[in-house]
Design a protein around this motif. Sequence first.
Motif, mmCIF file in Angstrom:
data_model
loop_
_atom_site.group_PDB
_atom_site.id
_atom_site.type_symbol
_atom_site.label_atom_id
_atom_site.label_comp_id
_atom_site.label_asym_id
_atom_site.label_seq_id
_atom_site.Cartn_x
_atom_site.Cartn_y
_atom_site.Cartn_z
ATOM 1 N N UNK B 195 0.830 -1.218 0.000
ATOM 2 C CA UNK B 195 0.000 0.000 0.000
ATOM 3 C C UNK B 195 0.864 1.268 0.000
ATOM 4 N N UNK B 253 -1.614 -2.162 -7.130
ATOM 5 C CA UNK B 253 -2.955 -2.687 -6.831
ATOM 6 C C UNK B 253 -3.981 -2.263 -7.878
ATOM 7 N N UNK B 254 -4.975 -3.108 -8.037
ATOM 8 C CA UNK B 254 -6.135 -2.831 -8.882
ATOM 9 C C UNK B 254 -7.235 -2.338 -7.941
ATOM 10 N N UNK B 255 -7.457 -1.034 -7.937
ATOM 11 C CA UNK B 255 -8.257 -0.438 -6.874
ATOM 12 C C UNK B 255 -9.634 0.047 -7.335
ATOM 13 N N UNK B 256 -10.481 0.258 -6.338
ATOM 14 C CA UNK B 256 -11.816 0.822 -6.561
ATOM 15 C C UNK B 256 -11.734 2.246 -7.104
ATOM 16 N N UNK B 257 -10.792 3.017 -6.619
ATOM 17 C CA UNK B 257 -10.680 4.414 -7.044
ATOM 18 C C UNK B 257 -9.246 4.901 -6.982
ATOM 19 N N UNK B 258 -9.078 6.210 -7.006
ATOM 20 C CA UNK B 258 -7.750 6.858 -7.126
ATOM 21 C C UNK B 258 -6.814 5.993 -7.960
#
Lengths: 593, 593
Positions: B195, B253-258
């Motif tokens: 992270x 990471x493959x993220x929800x946002x940003x």
Amino acid sequence: MSYSAPLKEMLFVLQDVAGVDDVASIPGFEDYGYDTAAAVLEESAKFCNEVVAPLNWDGDQQPSSLKDGVVTTTPGFKEAFKQFGEAGWQGVIHPTEFGGQGFPKVIATACSEMLHAANMSFALCPMLTDGAIEAMLTAASDELKQLYIPKMVSGEWTGTMNLTEPQAGSDLAAVRTRAEPQGDGTYKVFGTKIFITYGEHDMAENIIHLVLARCPGAPEGVKGISLFVVPKFLVNADGSLGERNDAHCVSIEHKLGIKASPTAVLQFGDHGGAIGYLVGEENRGLEYMFIMMNAARFAVGMQGIAIADRAYQKAVQYAKDRTQSKDLAGSEGPVAIIHHPDVKRMLMTMRAYTEGARAMAYVAAAASDQAHFSPDESVRQSNLALYEYLVPIVKGFSTEMSVDVASLGVQVHGGMGFIEETGAAQFYRDARILPIYEGTTAIQANDLIGRKTYRDGGKVAKQIAQLIQATEAELAKSHTPAAQAMLKHLSAARVSFESVVDYVVANFKSDTKNVFAGSVAYLRLAGLLVSGWQMARALIVAEQKLNDDSEFFSAKIATARFYAEYLLSQVPGAAASVLEGGAAVNSLSAEQF
Amino acid sequence: MSYSAPLKEMLFVLQDVAGVDDVASIPGFEDYGYDTAAAVLEESAKFCNEVVAPLNWDGDQQPSSLKDGVVTTTPGFKEAFKQFGEAGWQGVIHPTEFGGQGFPKVIATACSEMLHAANMSFALCPMLTDGAIEAMLTAASDELKQLYIPKMVSGEWTGTMNLTEPQAGSDLAAVRTRAEPQGDGTYKVFGTKIFITYGEHDMAENIIHLVLARCPGAPEGVKGISLFVVPKFLVNADGSLGERNDAHCVSIEHKLGIKASPTAVLQFGDHGGAIGYLVGEENRGLEYMFIMMNAARFAVGMQGIAIADRAYQKAVQYAKDRTQSKDLAGSEGPVAIIHHPDVKRMLMTMRAYTEGARAMAYVAAAASDQAHFSPDESVRQSNLALYEYLVPIVKGFSTEMSVDVASLGVQVHGGMGFIEETGAAQFYRDARILPIYEGTTAIQANDLIGRKTYRDGGKVAKQIAQLIQATEAELAKSHTPAAQAMLKHLSAARVSFESVVDYVVANFKSDTKNVFAGSVAYLRLAGLLVSGWQMARALIVAEQKLNDDSEFFSAKIATARFYAEYLLSQVPGAAASVLEGGAAVNSLSAEQF
């Protein structure tokens, strides 16, 4: 990513809160009591858990796609839907004369919850088909019914609802799609419809579009709208498929969630006109649609409860698996995070919302059964009034809370919640459509405040308040901390609710905009109250049955108490917003924003 | 997708609520009063609106990507960051001796709000760099400072914070990364960090990782953690870049946002050891980190305010453009939806939350300036206590509300809000990380309830309550409906707050788990109260200045009144949850979930 339908909880609510055996006392429903419910729910759970739920994540990762007017759904969806139809699940609630199973709504509702929890994107296809069947049952000619409904009930064909147009979202008065009579009883339909769920797909042989359109010379506004059946493939008199109709998918939307469910833009009549068949009479389309919409709105409310439960289950699993930080009471090393108070607070919030909304919805479903099938006219009337009052609340409250619950689900996962592969984020994305489609929360609140509260002078609302008072009297007999906490907050919430109802009735005409400014706050507090009332009823039963299953019933008692102290306690503040906040809401001119 | 920094509002808050001119009376800040603020904010707005904001949507559509250990950021980001550094924006708050501009935090905070509102994914890179600079200023040797800080302040190099490890999320006691002294003053660092925001990218020549690690023989737990500088490229004594260090990005990471902001997994020491330089003394890493974390937590709170304002602006624009349904007061045809009361209610909610949280944050920033730079010891102490109390609230409250505000932003858009191309959904996705990173809301609430409330026996909290009472006395002098509404709800909220503080102090030791169960509810109600208090102070000024600019000040008055009736009105209910709800939260065993 697993889902396990909460059978024990569902059966408890059916039996002890919604009164499934009372419904089974209605002539014709004798075979649909608790035992049948238990057997059917178990079968449904098996199918949903094992066949449908595993496809949920796949649907997000490999959404429906469009190529040359043809939509290909997520791998596995077609096969699962075939199994679904063959096993009779599409027909659960539909009349036996069309091949359905004729179950009461109260049982069908539990089945529908499971299906949506397992896979909301998938479940939208049968949900929309239910809506189309309902519309045709309401008003279509026997010929249309015989030709179409059995194949929809069997899952061979699916249905859609075509209301929205680019210039007309929630405002159906603005519908422009037109239907020209051809002199042979058929019509040619021309127009563009948007946001059509499963408007095109590969999971069934045919798609039966129910389309709102205007006939030549029809009155302006909502009184000039008619309803048409427009099949993707024309249907021969023997039920076999004929020519491709002039109804085509020109695009599908790129959405925040429910990605497996294709949301189509449909073009009717670009190649000479789509053949349509009038449902019922001209210019009465909206009336038929409204009957169906009640069912559809209720179903979307169930989607909210379903996805909330799914998000809850996932969060619980993570909280049990993930170890981090010592216990506040002291521990050797890190403990599972479910032992940390704020994680419990989040899980309890998710759980209390879900259980409360579920109990309210199942009670509403039982009222619908009584309203439609009780042999007693007065029972039918009082239950119809109750059901009609509850529909916008089931829809508005359960969907709004589902967004909050899914958001808490992400939060329980911490940083992992923000990573898509974890899966919690999918529920957060999927849930966000629920307070929007099938009438936004504002539309539900308008319905609640106008047709359901002002029109009868607050009569039904006050009757509900009286029933709640009776529950308060029951609670007063128990001196446990949980019952006392519930009594305190339920009573305060009920009093606040009554003052809001009085305010709405008194000021609806004279101070319209300020009353409407509080409509969503009113819907929310009514939802908190009615759900909380069901939690109170559940608490009373749970205290009586505690020794039968202390693990289950003590959890129910604690959840009800939490509901009182964390959710019902919000009602007086929300009431103040309704009663006082109208002027502030409406103060700013458009330019001041 | 445009953003326009709300300059008038920001300057009003700086001047009339946060007291920028009081800060400018501190020796050394004489040149940083209102006029300077106005000039700087205008320049900052220009840059953010024109250069940074247009890249926000691009970042979502073309996120950072990783190939062979190299992260390529969204097209345009590298150029924009170069401009950002060259224009001096990275240095706004940093000391002039290292090439910064030495602005007080209260002004820098407004600049930072704009940058995050314009493009949160982009702004994370300078935000993390600020954090790294702060950590080095706190504790690094002069040699390290001279070698690294000027190039970070100029934007040539960027910084990161490396805390989290796969097994250690919020719990830093579990950090396993180790640092072995090489005998020459340097260390070799080995371990995996996850992270890591902008842990790898192509926007700067070098990346300066600040890394928490354990030295051989260090004590267990948080008292054995040291802080290291680990540059991506080693730095020669003359400041030129040397060899590539053994710190590598192995995935993002493959993220929800940003999505534009690369969230890296960094591997230290896989090829012999990453060269690191100790910051300060061994085993004091967490202490240094905490100083920096206060700044970082405050900054994340600003992100919440920023994205809330962006979501608000977008929703306002849509509500003005979109016409649908007639006006409730009667109209010829459909009107812009901003005229419908529930749309106003949503926009007012978004606006009130944002304005309230902004005022609280700017006040906190001014307190930080006084705390660090006032020549008066007692002023420093009281402001430090206030700032320390407010940091977890600014972080926790502003980020939680930002999720709700972004969600309302989607709702205002109706069905269009669910379509990604509309852009409202991006804010809903982006905002969701804010209550999680840099310490979840639960972590903030633990800090608030323990270190910030219990430890001083509720002293600072009670002092705030006294200041609020003084504002109530001011309000009582005005007899306008807005002032009276504010007085009523502010007073009730303050009384509730005091009872909660008393409860926390009295029961913290004896009933720890139940007190902690209410920690987030306490944080939320404290946030509602302190923000509402600033709205009350703004209201008083607005009533005095009404004739100067009636459009602006009447909107401020209405927003303050709305805040009282819709947000402060929630406080007593939330207090009941804290005071009564602990037992219910903690009732269920893990197995009962």
